[in-house]
Scaffold this active site. Structure first.
Site, short mmCIF file in Angstrom:
data_model
loop_
_atom_site.label_atom_id
_atom_site.label_comp_id
_atom_site.label_asym_id
_atom_site.label_seq_id
_atom_site.Cartn_x
_atom_site.Cartn_y
_atom_site.Cartn_z
CB ALA A 117 -0.94 0.00 1.20
CD GLN A 165 6.85 3.47 -8.66
OE1 GLN A 165 6.88 4.48 -9.34
NE2 GLN A 165 7.36 2.32 -9.04
N GLY A 196 0.03 1.49 -5.24
CA GLY A 196 -0.87 1.79 -4.13
C GLY A 196 -1.20 3.28 -4.06
NE ARG A 245 13.08 -19.52 -13.25
CZ ARG A 245 12.18 -20.29 -13.86
NH1 ARG A 245 11.22 -19.73 -14.55
NH2 ARG A 245 12.26 -21.59 -13.79
CD GLN A 261 0.71 -10.86 1.29
OE1 GLN A 261 0.21 -10.83 0.17
NE2 GLN A 261 1.54 -9.91 1.71
CG ASP A 309 -0.41 -7.82 -20.00
OD1 ASP A 309 0.71 -7.34 -20.17
OD2 ASP A 309 -0.73 -8.41 -18.95
NE ARG A 341 1.21 -2.10 -20.77
CZ ARG A 341 2.09 -2.64 -19.93
NH1 ARG A 341 2.35 -3.95 -19.99
NH2 ARG A 341 2.69 -1.90 -19.02
CG HIS A 353 1.77 -9.92 -16.32
ND1 HIS A 353 1.38 -8.92 -17.16
CD2 HIS A 353 2.65 -9.35 -15.46
CE1 HIS A 353 1.99 -7.79 -16.84
NE2 HIS A 353 2.77 -8.03 -15.81
P1 NAI Z 1 6.80 -0.58 -5.42
O1 NAI Z 1 8.15 -1.15 -5.17
O2 NAI Z 1 6.63 0.90 -5.54
O3 NAI Z 1 5.81 -1.06 -4.27
C1 NAI Z 1 5.79 -2.36 -3.77
C2 NAI Z 1 5.46 -2.26 -2.30
O4 NAI Z 1 5.25 -3.58 -1.81
C3 NAI Z 1 6.57 -1.62 -1.45
O5 NAI Z 1 6.04 -0.53 -0.72
C4 NAI Z 1 6.99 -2.76 -0.51
O6 NAI Z 1 7.35 -2.31 0.77
C5 NAI Z 1 5.71 -3.60 -0.48
N1 NAI Z 1 5.92 -4.96 0.02
C6 NAI Z 1 7.02 -5.75 -0.11
N2 NAI Z 1 6.85 -6.89 0.56
C7 NAI Z 1 5.63 -6.84 1.13
C8 NAI Z 1 4.91 -7.73 1.97
N3 NAI Z 1 5.41 -8.90 2.36
N4 NAI Z 1 3.67 -7.35 2.37
C9 NAI Z 1 3.16 -6.16 2.01
N5 NAI Z 1 3.80 -5.27 1.22
C10 NAI Z 1 5.03 -5.61 0.79
O7 NAI Z 1 6.25 -1.33 -6.73
P2 NAI Z 1 4.98 -1.02 -7.64
O8 NAI Z 1 5.37 -0.17 -8.79
O9 NAI Z 1 3.84 -0.57 -6.79
O10 NAI Z 1 4.72 -2.48 -8.24
C11 NAI Z 1 4.44 -3.56 -7.40
C12 NAI Z 1 4.42 -4.90 -8.16
O11 NAI Z 1 3.49 -4.88 -9.24
C13 NAI Z 1 5.75 -5.32 -8.78
O12 NAI Z 1 5.95 -6.70 -8.47
C14 NAI Z 1 5.53 -5.15 -10.27
O13 NAI Z 1 6.34 -6.02 -11.02
C15 NAI Z 1 4.07 -5.52 -10.36
N6 NAI Z 1 3.38 -5.03 -11.57
C16 NAI Z 1 2.49 -5.88 -12.20
C17 NAI Z 1 1.76 -5.48 -13.30
C18 NAI Z 1 0.76 -6.40 -13.93
O14 NAI Z 1 0.21 -6.04 -14.96
N7 NAI Z 1 0.48 -7.59 -13.39
C19 NAI Z 1 1.96 -4.14 -13.87
C20 NAI Z 1 2.87 -3.30 -13.13
C21 NAI Z 1 3.55 -3.75 -12.02
#
Ligand code: NAI
Length: 328
Positions: A12, A15, A17, A98, A112, A159, A162, A187
């Site tokens: 949350a 970014q 969030g 990986r 979770q 996707d 897009r 994805h």
């Molecule tokens: P971000 O790095 O800004 O935020 C991720 C947040 O998750 C951080 O605040 C972090 O502290 C938190 N986090 C880490 N471990 C956690 C846990 N155990 N419990 C709760 N929170 C936890 O990244 P952003 O930009 O918000 O993206 C997040 C994810 O979304 C990435 O894995 C990214 O690859 C994925 N993503 C997926 C897309 C899709 O279409 N499926 C599109 C764009 C991003």
């Protein structure tokens, strides 16, 4: 006003969030008559930042927000949750293997999933965004045996959106004239954006754009769009991801604008279209009674079959890797 919905968002303070929460508070997901209780789940080191976001949410003074809670404990966060949106994940860092990436995500999505199983509302819906999204959703589901399988999804709506936008730009029509596009598979770069059943203003899309573009530039552009945005913007897709999450949850709840259309989401395969049961694979879907149902009986030509099989092989590899780590 109706009964409040409880939405739990992991990651949350991240970014996505930061973009998503304010739009939920503005009523973009549940409409103007349903209040929402927001549960913000974060990693311990980001709880303070999440509390800062909660202060800003409070300052938005939305009449639709019935409560805001910040926690690092999944069992507190998912208590009574109707919607679990799992964004927080471990990003791949330079030089990371990986198996390390999968193991650290297993350590997030396993507990979770277990917490969702034990404390979420009976009607909970789980949407995984954190990458590798399909496999993370599979891990969460494996730890939530009491939750019906069709409640677990991974986001491929970005996707899908897009693909709609690329096709609309190519054919110079409004995006609402594009119907029946599908994202199949993972994805990831192996995804298959499919226009074989799509129409553009009622005409077959493939006839309009030609197989050379549809099978080449189009697929590449959609599958590599995330990387292109990182290169141009200097950061990953954030606001468009929040839009896709909102589209996904809203359409499942309220239905598609055109019920003859369909959209895409990854869900647990029941064996449809020859995809091995249990894999979390993207399919063409429609909302039926608040759940996503796979659109049946589409014909797949040789090209589509090969593209889907290639993405499914990648999903099988990911499943084998997490099974070897004891995560499922
Ligand atoms: P971000 O790095 O800004 O935020 C991720 C947040 O998750 C951080 O605040 C972090 O502290 C938190 N986090 C880490 N471990 C956690 C846990 N155990 N419990 C709760 N929170 C936890 O990244 P952003 O930009 O918000 O993206 C997040 C994810 O979304 C990435 O894995 C990214 O690859 C994925 N993503 C997926 C897309 C899709 O279409 N499926 C599109 C764009 C991003």
């Amino acid at each position: 006003l109706t009964k409040p919905a409880t939405l739990t968002l992991s990651g949350a303070a991240g970014q996505i969030g930061y973009s998503l929460l304010f739009r939920v508070a503005a009523g973009e997901v549940f409409g103007p008559h349903t209040p929402v209780r927001l549960r913000m789940l974060e990693a311990p080191q980001a709880v303070r930042a999440a509390a800062g976001v909660a202060m800003e949410l409070q300052d938005a003074a939305s009449p639709l927000v019935a409560g805001i809670e910040v926690t690092a404990d999944p069992r507190v966060a998912f208590e009574g949750a109707n919607h679990a949106i799992l964004v927080g994940a471990r990003p791949r860092s330079a030089g990371m293997e990986r198996s390390d990436l999968l193991a650290s995500n297993g350590a997030i999505f396993g507990p979770q999933g277990r917490a969702i199983n034990d404390v979420a509302a009976d009607d909970v819906r789980v949407l995984v965004i954190g990458n590798p999204a399909n496999t993370n959703a599979m891990i969460a589901a494996a730890h939530a045996p009491d939750v019906p399988r069709d409640r677990f999804t991974a986001l491929t709506r970005l996707d899908h959106n897009r693909a709609l936008a690329q096709l609309a730009a190519r054919t110079s029509v409004n995006v609402r004239e594009i119907k029946r596009v599908t994202i199949w598979g993972n994805h990831s770069r192996t995804q298959y954006p499919d226009v074989r059943h799509a129409t553009v203003a009622g005409r077959p899309a493939l006839e309009m754009v030609g197989a050379e573009w549809a099978d080449g530039v189009f697929i590449e552009t959609v599958a590599q769009r995330g990387a292109a945005i990182i290169e141009a913007r200097g950061g990953s897709s954030v606001a468009s991801t929040a839009t896709a999450i909102i589209d996904h949850v809203r359409d499942r709840r309220f239905g598609l604008a055109d019920p003859t259309d369909w959209t895409s989401t990854a869900l647990i395969s029941d064996g449809s279209y020859g995809v091995p049961e249990g894999l979390v694979c993207s399919y063409p879907v429609r909302p039926v009674d608040g759940r996503w149902a796979i659109v049946p009986d589409l014909e797949l030509d040789e090209f589509s079959r090969a593209r889907i099989d290639a993405s499914v092989s990648e999903l099988l590899e990911e499943r084998a890797a997490v099974a070897a780590l004891g995560l499922i």
